[in-house]
Structure formats: structure tokens, C-alpha cells
Design a protein around this motif. Structure first.
Motif, mmCIF file in Angstrom:
data_model
loop_
_atom_site.group_PDB
_atom_site.id
_atom_site.type_symbol
_atom_site.label_atom_id
_atom_site.label_comp_id
_atom_site.label_asym_id
_atom_site.label_seq_id
_atom_site.Cartn_x
_atom_site.Cartn_y
_atom_site.Cartn_z
ATOM 1 N N LYS A 187 9.342 -11.611 17.434
ATOM 2 C CA LYS A 187 9.052 -10.778 18.605
ATOM 3 C C LYS A 187 7.612 -10.284 18.559
ATOM 4 O O LYS A 187 7.022 -10.169 17.501
ATOM 5 C CB LYS A 187 9.980 -9.559 18.635
ATOM 6 N N GLY B 254 11.835 -7.311 13.412
ATOM 7 C CA GLY B 254 10.885 -7.784 14.406
ATOM 8 C C GLY B 254 10.558 -9.262 14.353
ATOM 9 O O GLY B 254 9.665 -9.720 15.051
ATOM 10 N N THR C 4 5.107 -7.077 19.242
ATOM 11 C CA THR C 4 5.124 -5.624 19.321
ATOM 12 C C THR C 4 3.703 -5.148 19.575
ATOM 13 O O THR C 4 2.766 -5.603 18.924
ATOM 14 C CB THR C 4 5.640 -5.003 18.005
ATOM 15 N N SER D 137 1.019 0.669 14.725
ATOM 16 C CA SER D 137 2.032 0.203 15.672
ATOM 17 C C SER D 137 3.330 0.961 15.455
ATOM 18 O O SER D 137 3.516 1.628 14.438
ATOM 19 C CB SER D 137 2.259 -1.294 15.444
ATOM 20 N N LEU E 35 5.932 -0.772 15.088
ATOM 21 C CA LEU E 35 6.693 -1.761 14.311
ATOM 22 C C LEU E 35 6.902 -1.273 12.889
ATOM 23 O O LEU E 35 5.949 -1.059 12.149
ATOM 24 C CB LEU E 35 5.944 -3.099 14.292
ATOM 25 N N TRP F 194 -1.371 -7.321 19.754
ATOM 26 C CA TRP F 194 0.067 -7.580 19.680
ATOM 27 C C TRP F 194 0.348 -8.115 18.290
ATOM 28 O O TRP F 194 -0.388 -8.963 17.775
ATOM 29 C CB TRP F 194 0.495 -8.583 20.745
#
Length: 122
Positions: free
Chosen positions: A35, A32, A37, A53, A55, A21
Motif C-alpha cells: 500500500k 502496510g 501511505t 508518516s 505509517l 508517498w
């Protein structure tokens, strides 16, 4: 000239990418921030890792901070680093190289986790 004696590989490439993550610290103002992701870790060394990712950090040459949450063995790790490079990898996916900013204790723990993980993969 003597050959270099190295006891460990420079970089551990994951045969199966490891789930992780990605967290952009809330103090950042970019995409982001604050948060988590989902992503995958493709390789790992004591100084950095390569991750993929969805992201989109809109990476520039600036110093983008990132916290990577992952688990190799029993212990969940949370390591901070700085994005060194990034590019689009396929549709809606981005790949980043992250330099880890570790304290000595964190580096020792990471090396221990890598060794244990490596032994369990054989």
C-alpha cells in the motif's frame, strides 16, 4: 592536517517538508505491505533521508524495505531503501531514517535533481 574540501552539503534539510508517498513492498509481510501511505521528507542526502508518516512499521532492528515516491523538480523519483531507525513522533506519527539503496544511474539522477532543486530554492 589538510582541511576537507567538500563541494556539497552532506544533507539537504527541507525548509518546507516535501510530500512523499511510502510503499512497503508487497513481498514484505509487515504492516502496510503493498500500500501507499502519505508522508513528508524532512531531509535528503545521496545516501539516505529522514521521513515522517502515520505509517507504523513497528520498527525493530530487522531490515525493513521501503520505496519512497517523491518529486523535487519535474521528474517523479521512486527510490528504494532500508529503514535504519524509527520512533514515534507525536500522536500517530512516526519518524524514520532510511538508507537509500541506489544503482549508480539512480544516484547520479538524484544528485542532479538535488542540485537543480537547491538552485531553485535560492
Amino acid at each position: 592536517m589538510e582541511g576537507v574540501s567538500r563541494k556539497e552539503p552532506f544533507r539537504y534539510v527541507m525548509n518546507q517538508p516535501i510530500e512523499c508517498w511510502l510503499e512497503v513492498p508487497a513481498s514484505n509481510s509487515g504492516p502496510g505491505a503493498g500500500k501507499l501511505t502519505e508522508g513528508v521528507m524532512l531531509d535528503l542526502s545521496r545516501s539516505g533521508c529522514k521521513i515522517r508518516s502515520s505509517l507504523n512499521l513497528r520498527f525493530t532492528s530487522g531490515d525493513t524495505k521501503l520505496i519512497i515516491h517523491f518529486q523535487l523538480n519535474e521528474i517523479k523519483l521512486q527510490l528504494e531503501g532500508s529503514v535504519r531507525w524509527g520512533w514515534m513522533f507525536g500522536l500517530g506519527q512516526f519518524q524514520y531514517g532510511v538508507r537509500l539503496d541506489l544503482e549508480e544511474a539512480e544516484e547520479e539522477q538524484l544528485l542532479h535533481e538535488i542540485e537543480t532543486w537547491t538552485l531553485s530554492q535560492h
